[in-house]
Design a protein around this motif. Structure first.
Motif, mmCIF file in Angstrom:
data_model
loop_
_atom_site.group_PDB
_atom_site.id
_atom_site.type_symbol
_atom_site.label_atom_id
_atom_site.label_comp_id
_atom_site.label_asym_id
_atom_site.label_seq_id
_atom_site.Cartn_x
_atom_site.Cartn_y
_atom_site.Cartn_z
ATOM 1 N N ILE A 108 -7.659 -8.369 15.881
ATOM 2 C CA ILE A 108 -6.985 -8.604 14.601
ATOM 3 C C ILE A 108 -7.382 -7.560 13.568
ATOM 4 O O ILE A 108 -6.543 -7.016 12.843
ATOM 5 C CB ILE A 108 -7.303 -10.022 14.085
ATOM 6 N N SER A 109 -8.681 -7.244 13.495
ATOM 7 C CA SER A 109 -9.133 -6.282 12.489
ATOM 8 C C SER A 109 -8.573 -4.888 12.763
ATOM 9 O O SER A 109 -8.170 -4.171 11.830
ATOM 10 C CB SER A 109 -10.657 -6.246 12.442
ATOM 11 N N ILE A 110 -8.521 -4.490 14.031
ATOM 12 C CA ILE A 110 -7.954 -3.182 14.370
ATOM 13 C C ILE A 110 -6.472 -3.135 14.020
ATOM 14 O O ILE A 110 -5.977 -2.163 13.423
ATOM 15 C CB ILE A 110 -8.165 -2.865 15.861
ATOM 16 N N LEU A 111 -5.746 -4.186 14.371
ATOM 17 C CA LEU A 111 -4.312 -4.227 14.093
ATOM 18 C C LEU A 111 -4.024 -4.227 12.595
ATOM 19 O O LEU A 111 -3.101 -3.551 12.127
ATOM 20 C CB LEU A 111 -3.686 -5.460 14.746
ATOM 21 N N LEU A 112 -4.816 -4.968 11.823
ATOM 22 C CA LEU A 112 -4.616 -4.997 10.372
ATOM 23 C C LEU A 112 -4.885 -3.632 9.750
ATOM 24 O O LEU A 112 -4.151 -3.189 8.860
ATOM 25 C CB LEU A 112 -5.513 -6.059 9.749
ATOM 26 N N LEU A 113 -5.932 -2.976 10.209
ATOM 27 C CA LEU A 113 -6.223 -1.636 9.699
ATOM 28 C C LEU A 113 -5.102 -0.664 10.056
ATOM 29 O O LEU A 113 -4.709 0.183 9.242
ATOM 30 C CB LEU A 113 -7.557 -1.142 10.260
ATOM 31 N N ASP A 128 -1.977 -1.448 10.540
ATOM 32 C CA ASP A 128 -0.837 -1.774 9.676
ATOM 33 C C ASP A 128 -1.003 -1.170 8.286
ATOM 34 O O ASP A 128 -0.044 -0.668 7.690
ATOM 35 C CB ASP A 128 -0.686 -3.296 9.556
ATOM 36 N N PHE A 129 -2.235 -1.213 7.769
ATOM 37 C CA PHE A 129 -2.499 -0.645 6.450
ATOM 38 C C PHE A 129 -2.279 0.877 6.474
ATOM 39 O O PHE A 129 -1.693 1.447 5.545
ATOM 40 C CB PHE A 129 -3.926 -0.970 6.037
ATOM 41 N N ILE A 130 -2.738 1.529 7.544
ATOM 42 C CA ILE A 130 -2.511 2.970 7.686
ATOM 43 C C ILE A 130 -1.022 3.270 7.775
ATOM 44 O O ILE A 130 -0.523 4.250 7.202
ATOM 45 C CB ILE A 130 -3.248 3.506 8.927
ATOM 46 N N ALA A 131 -0.285 2.416 8.492
ATOM 47 C CA ALA A 131 1.154 2.620 8.637
ATOM 48 C C ALA A 131 1.872 2.513 7.295
ATOM 49 O O ALA A 131 2.799 3.282 7.023
ATOM 50 C CB ALA A 131 1.721 1.595 9.624
ATOM 51 N N MET A 161 12.106 -5.994 5.838
ATOM 52 C CA MET A 161 11.441 -6.411 4.604
ATOM 53 C C MET A 161 10.735 -7.751 4.786
ATOM 54 O O MET A 161 9.597 -7.938 4.354
ATOM 55 C CB MET A 161 12.459 -6.486 3.456
ATOM 56 N N PHE A 162 11.416 -8.695 5.453
ATOM 57 C CA PHE A 162 10.784 -9.988 5.711
ATOM 58 C C PHE A 162 9.588 -9.852 6.655
ATOM 59 O O PHE A 162 8.584 -10.554 6.502
ATOM 60 C CB PHE A 162 11.803 -10.976 6.291
ATOM 61 N N LEU A 163 9.699 -8.955 7.640
ATOM 62 C CA LEU A 163 8.584 -8.739 8.566
ATOM 63 C C LEU A 163 7.343 -8.276 7.811
ATOM 64 O O LEU A 163 6.235 -8.813 8.002
ATOM 65 C CB LEU A 163 8.979 -7.696 9.614
ATOM 66 N N LEU A 164 7.509 -7.305 6.934
ATOM 67 C CA LEU A 164 6.366 -6.787 6.185
ATOM 68 C C LEU A 164 5.891 -7.797 5.141
ATOM 69 O O LEU A 164 4.688 -7.873 4.848
ATOM 70 C CB LEU A 164 6.744 -5.467 5.515
ATOM 71 N N PHE A 165 6.810 -8.571 4.583
ATOM 72 C CA PHE A 165 6.415 -9.618 3.639
ATOM 73 C C PHE A 165 5.518 -10.646 4.331
ATOM 74 O O PHE A 165 4.484 -11.062 3.793
ATOM 75 C CB PHE A 165 7.664 -10.289 3.067
ATOM 76 N N LEU A 166 5.895 -11.049 5.542
ATOM 77 C CA LEU A 166 5.094 -12.018 6.283
ATOM 78 C C LEU A 166 3.760 -11.439 6.714
ATOM 79 O O LEU A 166 2.740 -12.128 6.731
ATOM 80 C CB LEU A 166 5.878 -12.505 7.505
ATOM 81 N N MET A 167 3.743 -10.159 7.071
ATOM 82 C CA MET A 167 2.474 -9.508 7.391
ATOM 83 C C MET A 167 1.552 -9.508 6.176
ATOM 84 O O MET A 167 0.342 -9.730 6.286
ATOM 85 C CB MET A 167 2.711 -8.074 7.861
ATOM 86 N N GLY A 168 2.132 -9.271 5.004
ATOM 87 C CA GLY A 168 1.340 -9.303 3.784
ATOM 88 C C GLY A 168 0.809 -10.690 3.489
ATOM 89 O O GLY A 168 -0.334 -10.854 3.049
#
Length: 339
Positions: A149-154, A156-159, A64-71
């Motif tokens: 960065i843009s590929i990784l962020l996209l 993550d959004f798909i995930a 949860m903290f990992l995804l919170f920090l990604m957000g």
């Protein structure tokens, strides 16, 4: 019970410190160390930790903290600008890896449903590894860093979307109506989070921004609070934490929160990867070793040329396309989470 928990944490972190020292001398990834330690101390080998589910429940907080920090690091405006540059490359590469992973799983005798899930986890590259492999100059000043960065962020959004779909279809007898309710809960949760941040949290942060301890407590409370609200709406805790981070991403205080929560996240992530190793059944290694090696080979050897070809077709130079492909040639922590 208290002594058991203390003893278990002692075994995990003391063992991790010893193995991590060896791994650093051998130039190996620390995440692998935590998984190997889980295998060694878990029921399959030494049996010193007999309740991996308890550790898994605690480690759940780390995700949860990992995804919170990604957000927190996903500013919506910057995300939209970066997305325009690489959306075709990201979607095309995801489709290629998904199809290849699904086909390979089918050839090994998995059901089509299982094969689709296995194929889906092949589509993502690790955000943590990808960013750690970038020198600071590349990350901040060169186009190579922007592309990665843009590929990784996209991805993550798909995930995140895939997690929502998997959660909605996981319950036996789940009706279409219930699944639609689950999808509608996402924009409701996002809208409510953005409104609460603007009306309440930002005002509190502006008034008490000199109290670092208060900011730390507010960040943890907001992360866990969003996770609980999401669970009440039928969405997973992880997605709620991610939305909570995104809602705060545009705030100037988001960077400070991100830096201060990383040690706490790392503590729980050690336990998460340990729990993965502790849950391994080594008696199944003989039947899984060959497909696992082939899937790993597909990721490490197959992703770089695919990314290179797609990036060249989008107008990037051969050198830059090759470098980006090599840096993205691995699997993501999201792959473990989805599995």
């Amino acid at each position: 019970m208290q002594q058991d928990i203390v003893h278990t944490i002692f075994l995990i972190f003391t063992g991790a410190a010893v193995l991590a020292t060896v791994a650093l001398f051998a130039r190996q990834a620390l995440l692998v160390v935590y998984i190997v330690l889980g295998v060694l101390l878990g029921p399959s080998v030494l049996g010193l930790v007999n309740d991996p589910e308890l550790i898994g429940d605690i480690a759940h907080i780390g995700i949860m903290f990992l995804l919170f920090l990604m957000g927190l690091e996903l500013n919506p405006r910057e995300f939209l600008l970066l997305m325009r540059k690489t959306i075709v490359v990201t979607l095309a590469s995801s489709l290629v890896f998904w199809c290849c992973g699904t086909l390979l799983a089918v050839l090994f005798g998995y059901t089509f449903r299982e094969a689709l899930l296995i194929g889906s986890v092949m589509t993502f590259s690790s955000t943590i590894i990808g960013l750690k492999l970038l020198p600071t100059t590349i990350l901040h000043h060169q186009r190579t860093g922007e592309i990665i960065i843009s590929i990784l962020l996209l991805q993550d959004f798909i995930a995140i979307l895939l997690l929502l779909i998997v959660e909605g279809s996981a319950t036996p007898g789940q009706t279409v109506t219930e699944f639609v309710k689950l999808l509608l809960a996402l924009p409701l949760l996002t809208g409510g989070a953005l409104l609460f941040v603007r009306m309440v949290l930002l005002r509190l942060l502006q008034k008490f921004d000199t109290f670092r301890e208060y900011i730390f407590l507010l960040a943890i409370g907001w992360c866990l609070g969003m996770a609980e609200v999401a669970a009440a709406l039928g969405v997973s805790h992880e997605i709620g934490a991610f939305i909570g981070g995104v809602a705060l991403a545009s705030s100037p205080i988001s960077l400070y929160m991100s830096e201060n929560l990383k040690p706490l996240r790392d503590f729980f992530l050690v336990m998460f990867f340990f729990s993965l190793g502790a849950g391994f059944d080594l008696s199944m290694l003989g039947s899984l070793l060959l497909p696992a090696m082939l899937f790993a080979f597909l990721s490490v050897a197959g992703k770089p040329p695919v990314f290179r070809w797609l990036l060249e077709r989008s107008g990037e130079t051969d050198k830059r396309a090759t470098e980006v492909g090599v840096r993205l040639g691995q699997l993501s922590e999201f792959s473990l989470l989805i599995s």
